[in-house]
Design a protein around this motif. Structure first.
Motif, PDB file in Angstrom:
ATOM      1  N   LYS A  95      -5.863  59.688 -25.054  1.00  0.00           N
ATOM      2  CA  LYS A  95      -4.744  58.890 -24.549  1.00  0.00           C
ATOM      3  C   LYS A  95      -5.220  57.548 -24.008  1.00  0.00           C
ATOM      4  O   LYS A  95      -4.504  56.546 -24.078  1.00  0.00           O
ATOM      5  CB  LYS A  95      -4.004  59.666 -23.454  1.00  0.00           C
ATOM      6  CG  LYS A  95      -3.384  60.973 -23.943  1.00  0.00           C
ATOM      7  CD  LYS A  95      -2.387  60.731 -25.073  1.00  0.00           C
ATOM      8  CE  LYS A  95      -1.615  61.980 -25.459  1.00  0.00           C
ATOM      9  NZ  LYS A  95      -2.445  62.986 -26.136  1.00  0.00           N
ATOM     10  N   ARG A  96      -6.425  57.518 -23.474  1.00  0.00           N
ATOM     11  CA  ARG A  96      -6.957  56.266 -22.950  1.00  0.00           C
ATOM     12  C   ARG A  96      -7.213  55.259 -24.070  1.00  0.00           C
ATOM     13  O   ARG A  96      -6.988  54.061 -23.905  1.00  0.00           O
ATOM     14  CB  ARG A  96      -8.252  56.542 -22.169  1.00  0.00           C
ATOM     15  CG  ARG A  96      -8.000  57.259 -20.854  1.00  0.00           C
ATOM     16  CD  ARG A  96      -9.287  57.809 -20.250  1.00  0.00           C
ATOM     17  NE  ARG A  96      -9.002  58.430 -18.976  1.00  0.00           N
ATOM     18  CZ  ARG A  96      -9.183  57.845 -17.790  1.00  0.00           C
ATOM     19  NH1 ARG A  96      -9.650  56.612 -17.738  1.00  0.00           N
ATOM     20  NH2 ARG A  96      -8.891  58.479 -16.671  1.00  0.00           N
ATOM     21  N   GLU A  97      -7.702  55.728 -25.212  1.00  0.00           N
ATOM     22  CA  GLU A  97      -7.972  54.804 -26.314  1.00  0.00           C
ATOM     23  C   GLU A  97      -6.678  54.177 -26.824  1.00  0.00           C
ATOM     24  O   GLU A  97      -6.688  53.089 -27.395  1.00  0.00           O
ATOM     25  CB  GLU A  97      -8.688  55.511 -27.473  1.00  0.00           C
ATOM     26  CG  GLU A  97      -7.806  56.452 -28.285  1.00  0.00           C
ATOM     27  CD  GLU A  97      -8.319  56.707 -29.701  1.00  0.00           C
ATOM     28  OE1 GLU A  97      -9.352  56.134 -30.080  1.00  0.00           O
ATOM     29  OE2 GLU A  97      -7.664  57.478 -30.424  1.00  0.00           O
ATOM     30  N   GLN A  98      -5.558  54.853 -26.601  1.00  0.00           N
ATOM     31  CA  GLN A  98      -4.264  54.356 -27.066  1.00  0.00           C
ATOM     32  C   GLN A  98      -3.507  53.605 -25.976  1.00  0.00           C
ATOM     33  O   GLN A  98      -2.368  53.187 -26.206  1.00  0.00           O
ATOM     34  CB  GLN A  98      -3.411  55.531 -27.553  1.00  0.00           C
ATOM     35  CG  GLN A  98      -3.999  56.285 -28.733  1.00  0.00           C
ATOM     36  CD  GLN A  98      -3.933  55.483 -30.018  1.00  0.00           C
ATOM     37  OE1 GLN A  98      -3.208  54.496 -30.124  1.00  0.00           O
ATOM     38  NE2 GLN A  98      -4.704  55.895 -31.013  1.00  0.00           N
ATOM     39  N   ALA A  99      -4.107  53.427 -24.786  1.00  0.00           N
ATOM     40  CA  ALA A  99      -3.465  52.712 -23.677  1.00  0.00           C
ATOM     41  C   ALA A  99      -2.051  53.248 -23.434  1.00  0.00           C
ATOM     42  O   ALA A  99      -1.075  52.506 -23.370  1.00  0.00           O
ATOM     43  CB  ALA A  99      -3.427  51.211 -23.943  1.00  0.00           C
ATOM     44  N   VAL A 100      -1.963  54.582 -23.295  1.00  0.00           N
ATOM     45  CA  VAL A 100      -0.658  55.223 -23.166  1.00  0.00           C
ATOM     46  C   VAL A 100       0.023  54.864 -21.854  1.00  0.00           C
ATOM     47  O   VAL A 100       1.207  54.536 -21.824  1.00  0.00           O
ATOM     48  CB  VAL A 100      -0.803  56.757 -23.301  1.00  0.00           C
ATOM     49  CG1 VAL A 100       0.473  57.464 -22.895  1.00  0.00           C
ATOM     50  CG2 VAL A 100      -1.145  57.113 -24.737  1.00  0.00           C
ATOM     51  N   SER A 101      -0.723  54.952 -20.736  1.00  0.00           N
ATOM     52  CA  SER A 101      -0.063  54.788 -19.447  1.00  0.00           C
ATOM     53  C   SER A 101      -1.051  54.344 -18.384  1.00  0.00           C
ATOM     54  O   SER A 101      -2.238  54.681 -18.426  1.00  0.00           O
ATOM     55  CB  SER A 101       0.575  56.112 -19.020  1.00  0.00           C
ATOM     56  OG  SER A 101       1.046  56.068 -17.694  1.00  0.00           O
ATOM     57  N   ALA A 102      -0.527  53.619 -17.382  1.00  0.00           N
ATOM     58  CA  ALA A 102      -1.336  53.230 -16.234  1.00  0.00           C
ATOM     59  C   ALA A 102      -1.741  54.446 -15.404  1.00  0.00           C
ATOM     60  O   ALA A 102      -2.635  54.353 -14.565  1.00  0.00           O
ATOM     61  CB  ALA A 102      -0.582  52.234 -15.371  1.00  0.00           C
ATOM     62  N   GLU A 103      -1.081  55.601 -15.632  1.00  0.00           N
ATOM     63  CA  GLU A 103      -1.472  56.826 -14.934  1.00  0.00           C
ATOM     64  C   GLU A 103      -2.888  57.253 -15.325  1.00  0.00           C
ATOM     65  O   GLU A 103      -3.559  57.973 -14.577  1.00  0.00           O
ATOM     66  CB  GLU A 103      -0.510  57.975 -15.275  1.00  0.00           C
ATOM     67  CG  GLU A 103       0.889  57.828 -14.722  1.00  0.00           C
ATOM     68  CD  GLU A 103       1.734  59.033 -15.077  1.00  0.00           C
ATOM     69  OE1 GLU A 103       1.445  60.128 -14.574  1.00  0.00           O
ATOM     70  OE2 GLU A 103       2.685  58.872 -15.868  1.00  0.00           O
ATOM     71  N   LEU A 104      -3.335  56.831 -16.498  1.00  0.00           N
ATOM     72  CA  LEU A 104      -4.638  57.246 -16.991  1.00  0.00           C
ATOM     73  C   LEU A 104      -5.728  56.236 -16.675  1.00  0.00           C
ATOM     74  O   LEU A 104      -6.847  56.599 -16.326  1.00  0.00           O
ATOM     75  CB  LEU A 104      -4.590  57.470 -18.512  1.00  0.00           C
ATOM     76  CG  LEU A 104      -4.133  58.851 -18.969  1.00  0.00           C
ATOM     77  CD1 LEU A 104      -2.671  59.088 -18.633  1.00  0.00           C
ATOM     78  CD2 LEU A 104      -4.349  59.006 -20.460  1.00  0.00           C
ATOM     79  N   THR A 105      -5.419  54.965 -16.794  1.00  0.00           N
ATOM     80  CA  THR A 105      -6.441  53.942 -16.585  1.00  0.00           C
ATOM     81  C   THR A 105      -5.764  52.595 -16.411  1.00  0.00           C
ATOM     82  O   THR A 105      -4.578  52.426 -16.729  1.00  0.00           O
ATOM     83  CB  THR A 105      -7.411  53.883 -17.783  1.00  0.00           C
ATOM     84  OG1 THR A 105      -8.491  53.017 -17.464  1.00  0.00           O
ATOM     85  CG2 THR A 105      -6.725  53.386 -19.035  1.00  0.00           C
TER      86      THR A 105
END
Length: 480
Positions: A125-135
């Motif tokens: 999900k981080r590689e796809q820039a899904v959400s600010a919740e992740l990074t």
């Protein structure tokens, strides 16, 4: 979806059944008074003997799933043996699609400053820039979920069942529409069928709502609705039940079907039956697509060239099925120079292979439409470095206790089964922005916005899934 190049099989060549996309289990064709498929475009229904039991009536696609004496129904091209899928090998601890050593416990999950978190493991999900919740993005910037979270869409997970009591799946699974199509008398939940379907569902739609000590995980489309269609009873299932699940999902208006199940055939099934089976799968796919439902399928985990003349990977190679190969990193979160710098987990020099690297196990060839993150494995590193499991896909699972009671947890798995739900979630995102988009339009958007890694189309089809570019493009075309 581009048309797959159709290789010709040598007449009389048999086929063996093995190399499940589901895991590392075995498959076999039924014989005598067992299950088989009937093509109603080749034989009239009135010619089906009364003592042949109809298990699933898929007449909207001109297909019946039956039990009885196959030889009494039409010609060899009118019927094909159903495929029995045995997942017993999934329970032997094989690396592909198995849990890491600490995956079942909340204590396994923590970030580097000691704060509770599971999302740090979600490189996919981080590689796809899904959400600010992740990074965080360097310098700020817009995330995929700033545009859409898949609201207003519905996705079927035709699989081993989904554990809807998981806190990250609470309110996500539509229990009223979810079904068990195996006939074993239980409901849609896993019930001894493992946690494969729960893992897949979390990759698609987990909400990161677990307030426990480990935190939660986040899906690609956390506001989509999941319909669980259980096609496995214990560790066994049938391809015919899977096709029935497809038709059911299309009938209830699902935007996509995630079908992380497949089988590769070579060496034992007679040529006419092989072609008949592929044709009937294509007929069901044609009907499903006519209802506006995208069929997303895992390409398989046997490291096979699907363009070889003696190989057929089904249902990936059937017309109308969107095939997904798997990629993954080597070195994610292994520690070292940047272990205290979360922003460099994906970009620092600690990755021996990028997240777009074809996984060692993935099938490949012209039946691949796109690639997506399914996890990769350094098998030697696993022996002495628990962090090597970070290269697999981390998601929701259900764990069975000594008394058979299920509990919620998290686990690592790698496989094309894990890559397919990344794309299924992408379909939900597109449909939330463009509810009237056709199946062809959605598939084309996914392919046109994909980026092409170095390995090229042999492993990636049109390219590697790019959610940011996809959502941006779908948003531009919203309402047109």
């Amino acid at each position: 979806m581009r048309q797959h190049s159709r290789r010709r099989f040598l007449e009389g060549a048999g086929v063996t059944l093995g190399g499940l996309a589901f895991g590392t289990g075995n498959v076999s064709a039924t014989t005598d008074d067992e299950r088989f498929l009937i093509n109603l475009r080749k034989v009239d229904r009135s010619d089906v003997p009364d003592d042949v039991e109809i298990i699933h009536d898929l007449s909207a696609a001109d297909v019946l799933v039956a039990r009885g004496d196959q030889t009494r129904v039409g010609s060899a091209t009118a019927t094909a043996p159903d495929v029995k899928i045995d997942r017993s090998d999934d329970e032997t601890g094989a690396v592909v699609e198995s849990e890491g050593p600490a995956a079942a416990g909340d204590s396994a999950s923590h970030n580097h400053d000691g704060a509770p978190s599971n999302t740090e493991y979600q490189w996919d999900k981080r590689e796809q820039a899904v959400s600010a919740e992740l990074t965080d993005k360097p310098g700020g910037g817009k995330f995929v979920h700033d545009t859409t979270t898949g609201e207003g869409t519905r996705v079927a997970v035709v699989d081993s069942g989904v554990y809807d009591d998981h806190p990250d799946l609470e309110g996500v699974v539509n229990a009223e529409l979810s079904v068990n199509i195996t006939g074993d008398g239980f409901d849609f939940r896993p019930n001894g069928a493992g946690n494969h379907g729960t893992h897949v569902a979390g990759t698609i739609a987990a909400t990161n709502d677990n307030d426990g000590p480990a935190g939660g995980v986040l899906g690609t489309a956390p506001d989509t609705e999941i319909v669980a269609v259980r096609m496995f009873s214990g560790l066994e299932g049938y391809a015919g039940d899977g096709l029935a699940g497809w038709e059911y999902a299309a009938g209830i208006g699902c935007d996509a079907i995630n079908y992380s199940v497949g089988y590769t055939v070579a060496d034992t099934v007679e040529y006419p039956s092989l072609i008949a089976l592929e044709q009937m799968i294509s007929q069901v796919a044609e009907y499903v697509r006519s209802q506006g439902t995208v069929i997303v399928n895992s390409a398989g985990n046997s490291s096979l060239d699907m363009d070889a003349e003696n190989i057929l990977s089904l249902p990936t190679e059937a017309d109308g099925v969107f095939g997904v190969s798997a990629t993954g990193p080597i070195g994610y979160g292994w520690g070292g120079k940047h272990s205290d710098n979360e922003a460099k987990w994906l970009t620092g020099n600690r990755l021996a292979e990028p997240t777009t690297e074809p996984a060692f196990y993935t099938n490949y060839g012209s039946a691949v439409d796109v690639s997506a993150g399914g996890g990769n494995v350094d098998q030697e590193a696993l022996a002495n470095n628990p962090d090597a499991y970070n290269d697999l896909v981390y998601s929701t699972v259900n764990v069975s206790g000594p008394d058979g009671e299920q509990t919620a947890s998290y686990g690592w798995k790698a496989g094309t089964s894990m890559a397919a739900p990344q794309v299924t979630g992408a379909v939900a995102l597109v449909r939330s922005l463009r509810p009237d988009a056709s199946v062809d339009e959605i598939e084309s958007l996914i392919q046109e916005t994909a980026n092409m890694p170095e390995a090229g189309e042999t492993y990636h089809g049109a390219g590697h899934l790019d959610l940011e570019a996809l959502v941006q493009e779908a948003s531009k075309k919203k309402g047109k």
